[in-house]
Write a protein that holds these residues in place. Sequence first.
Motif, PDB file in Angstrom:
ATOM      1  N   HIS A 166     -73.406  -0.010 -81.359  1.00  0.00           N
ATOM      2  CA  HIS A 166     -72.039  -0.511 -81.196  1.00  0.00           C
ATOM      3  C   HIS A 166     -70.996   0.591 -81.106  1.00  0.00           C
ATOM      4  O   HIS A 166     -69.979   0.405 -80.441  1.00  0.00           O
ATOM      5  CB  HIS A 166     -71.682  -1.458 -82.348  1.00  0.00           C
ATOM      6  N   GLU A 167     -71.229   1.727 -81.775  1.00  0.00           N
ATOM      7  CA  GLU A 167     -70.194   2.751 -81.846  1.00  0.00           C
ATOM      8  C   GLU A 167     -70.613   4.129 -81.332  1.00  0.00           C
ATOM      9  O   GLU A 167     -69.777   4.900 -80.907  1.00  0.00           O
ATOM     10  CB  GLU A 167     -69.717   2.915 -83.297  1.00  0.00           C
ATOM     11  N   LEU A 168     -71.897   4.461 -81.405  1.00  0.00           N
ATOM     12  CA  LEU A 168     -72.339   5.825 -81.095  1.00  0.00           C
ATOM     13  C   LEU A 168     -73.289   5.888 -79.906  1.00  0.00           C
ATOM     14  O   LEU A 168     -74.018   6.851 -79.751  1.00  0.00           O
ATOM     15  CB  LEU A 168     -73.029   6.436 -82.326  1.00  0.00           C
ATOM     16  N   GLY A 169     -73.276   4.906 -79.060  1.00  0.00           N
ATOM     17  CA  GLY A 169     -74.240   4.836 -77.986  1.00  0.00           C
ATOM     18  C   GLY A 169     -73.907   5.596 -76.721  1.00  0.00           C
ATOM     19  O   GLY A 169     -74.669   5.559 -75.762  1.00  0.00           O
ATOM     20  N   ASP A 170     -72.777   6.303 -76.691  1.00  0.00           N
ATOM     21  CA  ASP A 170     -72.379   6.977 -75.453  1.00  0.00           C
ATOM     22  C   ASP A 170     -73.400   8.000 -74.976  1.00  0.00           C
ATOM     23  O   ASP A 170     -73.556   8.217 -73.777  1.00  0.00           O
ATOM     24  CB  ASP A 170     -71.030   7.669 -75.626  1.00  0.00           C
ATOM     25  N   ASP A 171     -74.080   8.646 -75.903  1.00  0.00           N
ATOM     26  CA  ASP A 171     -75.039   9.679 -75.533  1.00  0.00           C
ATOM     27  C   ASP A 171     -76.487   9.250 -75.735  1.00  0.00           C
ATOM     28  O   ASP A 171     -77.394   9.905 -75.242  1.00  0.00           O
ATOM     29  CB  ASP A 171     -74.768  10.954 -76.346  1.00  0.00           C
TER      30      ASP A 171
ATOM     31  N   VAL B 184     -72.783  13.514 -80.675  1.00  0.00           N
ATOM     32  CA  VAL B 184     -72.190  14.835 -80.851  1.00  0.00           C
ATOM     33  C   VAL B 184     -71.331  14.786 -82.107  1.00  0.00           C
ATOM     34  O   VAL B 184     -70.480  13.912 -82.245  1.00  0.00           O
ATOM     35  CB  VAL B 184     -71.323  15.242 -79.647  1.00  0.00           C
ATOM     36  N   THR B 185     -71.546  15.733 -83.020  1.00  0.00           N
ATOM     37  CA  THR B 185     -70.747  15.787 -84.241  1.00  0.00           C
ATOM     38  C   THR B 185     -69.384  16.402 -83.958  1.00  0.00           C
ATOM     39  O   THR B 185     -69.162  17.004 -82.904  1.00  0.00           O
ATOM     40  CB  THR B 185     -71.442  16.627 -85.333  1.00  0.00           C
ATOM     41  N   ALA B 186     -68.494  16.281 -84.925  1.00  0.00           N
ATOM     42  CA  ALA B 186     -67.158  16.869 -84.806  1.00  0.00           C
ATOM     43  C   ALA B 186     -67.216  18.392 -84.730  1.00  0.00           C
ATOM     44  O   ALA B 186     -66.270  19.035 -84.286  1.00  0.00           O
ATOM     45  CB  ALA B 186     -66.296  16.443 -85.994  1.00  0.00           C
ATOM     46  N   HIS B 187     -68.346  18.977 -85.135  1.00  0.00           N
ATOM     47  CA  HIS B 187     -68.498  20.433 -85.128  1.00  0.00           C
ATOM     48  C   HIS B 187     -69.242  20.937 -83.894  1.00  0.00           C
ATOM     49  O   HIS B 187     -69.692  22.078 -83.871  1.00  0.00           O
ATOM     50  CB  HIS B 187     -69.209  20.893 -86.394  1.00  0.00           C
TER      51      HIS B 187
ATOM     52  N   ARG C  32     -76.551  15.857 -71.657  1.00  0.00           N
ATOM     53  CA  ARG C  32     -75.407  14.969 -71.887  1.00  0.00           C
ATOM     54  C   ARG C  32     -74.457  15.553 -72.919  1.00  0.00           C
ATOM     55  O   ARG C  32     -73.256  15.593 -72.719  1.00  0.00           O
ATOM     56  CB  ARG C  32     -75.863  13.601 -72.367  1.00  0.00           C
ATOM     57  N   VAL C  33     -75.016  15.954 -74.056  1.00  0.00           N
ATOM     58  CA  VAL C  33     -74.143  16.428 -75.134  1.00  0.00           C
ATOM     59  C   VAL C  33     -73.562  17.802 -74.820  1.00  0.00           C
ATOM     60  O   VAL C  33     -72.462  18.112 -75.260  1.00  0.00           O
ATOM     61  CB  VAL C  33     -74.835  16.384 -76.517  1.00  0.00           C
ATOM     62  N   ARG C  34     -74.269  18.604 -74.070  1.00  0.00           N
ATOM     63  CA  ARG C  34     -73.709  19.887 -73.628  1.00  0.00           C
ATOM     64  C   ARG C  34     -72.458  19.616 -72.787  1.00  0.00           C
ATOM     65  O   ARG C  34     -71.454  20.294 -72.920  1.00  0.00           O
ATOM     66  CB  ARG C  34     -74.731  20.671 -72.823  1.00  0.00           C
ATOM     67  N   GLY C  35     -72.525  18.611 -71.939  1.00  0.00           N
ATOM     68  CA  GLY C  35     -71.369  18.230 -71.128  1.00  0.00           C
ATOM     69  C   GLY C  35     -70.209  17.711 -71.958  1.00  0.00           C
ATOM     70  O   GLY C  35     -69.077  17.676 -71.494  1.00  0.00           O
ATOM     71  N   ARG C  36     -70.487  17.309 -73.188  1.00  0.00           N
ATOM     72  CA  ARG C  36     -69.429  16.831 -74.090  1.00  0.00           C
ATOM     73  C   ARG C  36     -69.030  17.910 -75.101  1.00  0.00           C
ATOM     74  O   ARG C  36     -68.372  17.626 -76.090  1.00  0.00           O
ATOM     75  CB  ARG C  36     -69.891  15.570 -74.804  1.00  0.00           C
ATOM     76  N   GLY C  37     -69.476  19.142 -74.852  1.00  0.00           N
ATOM     77  CA  GLY C  37     -69.027  20.262 -75.669  1.00  0.00           C
ATOM     78  C   GLY C  37     -69.981  20.731 -76.747  1.00  0.00           C
ATOM     79  O   GLY C  37     -69.640  21.631 -77.514  1.00  0.00           O
ATOM     80  N   ALA C  38     -71.174  20.170 -76.824  1.00  0.00           N
ATOM     81  CA  ALA C  38     -72.121  20.615 -77.858  1.00  0.00           C
ATOM     82  C   ALA C  38     -72.558  22.050 -77.595  1.00  0.00           C
ATOM     83  O   ALA C  38     -72.822  22.424 -76.455  1.00  0.00           O
ATOM     84  CB  ALA C  38     -73.339  19.699 -77.911  1.00  0.00           C
ATOM     85  N   ARG C  39     -72.634  22.826 -78.656  1.00  0.00           N
ATOM     86  CA  ARG C  39     -73.050  24.227 -78.567  1.00  0.00           C
ATOM     87  C   ARG C  39     -74.383  24.474 -79.250  1.00  0.00           C
ATOM     88  O   ARG C  39     -74.947  25.555 -79.147  1.00  0.00           O
ATOM     89  CB  ARG C  39     -71.968  25.117 -79.177  1.00  0.00           C
ATOM     90  N   ARG C  40     -74.842  23.475 -79.971  1.00  0.00           N
ATOM     91  CA  ARG C  40     -76.137  23.602 -80.659  1.00  0.00           C
ATOM     92  C   ARG C  40     -76.747  22.210 -80.808  1.00  0.00           C
ATOM     93  O   ARG C  40     -76.053  21.209 -80.658  1.00  0.00           O
ATOM     94  CB  ARG C  40     -75.968  24.269 -82.022  1.00  0.00           C
TER      95      ARG C  40
END
Length: 146
Positions: A36-41, A59-62, A92-100
């Motif tokens: 319901h809330e975290l399914g974007d990735d 993707v976490t806030a960090h 996917r998450v790299r495209g959303r700014g994930a670095r690790r």
Amino acid sequence: METRSLTQEDFGDVVSVIDRWWNGPTSAFAHPLFFHELGDDALVVEDDGRLVGFLLGFVTAHGTGYVHLVGIDNDCRRRGVGRWLYESFTERVRGRGARRMKVITTLGNQGSVEFHRALGYRVERVTDYAGPGRDRYVFTRELPAT
């Protein structure tokens, strides 16, 4: 096989197969929050319309791509479904700014340790990670800058 984004409608399908795929009671880990809330990735893989794999993550806030739960149909293991889910999720998450990337599993899950090492993750046993006396393996992998 087709990979697509997780939807709210996938909740029933995932919960109906996860205990069988994991050989035990695991369905509580497929929390509705992911659907319901975290399914974007988060992702599912289907073969002729039949669910054969899923990955719940976010993707976490960090800036960490966190993999919470993965399930692969027993009949589809060793066919690259898990690797494909991880690669797709990572992009996917790299495209959303994930670095690790980060993944956690229980001690004794040697299959998970071997799988993540093969994908380039470092593994560390962390004392009391999930509370007193509840050590966990923590897998991490830095993502190269694009």
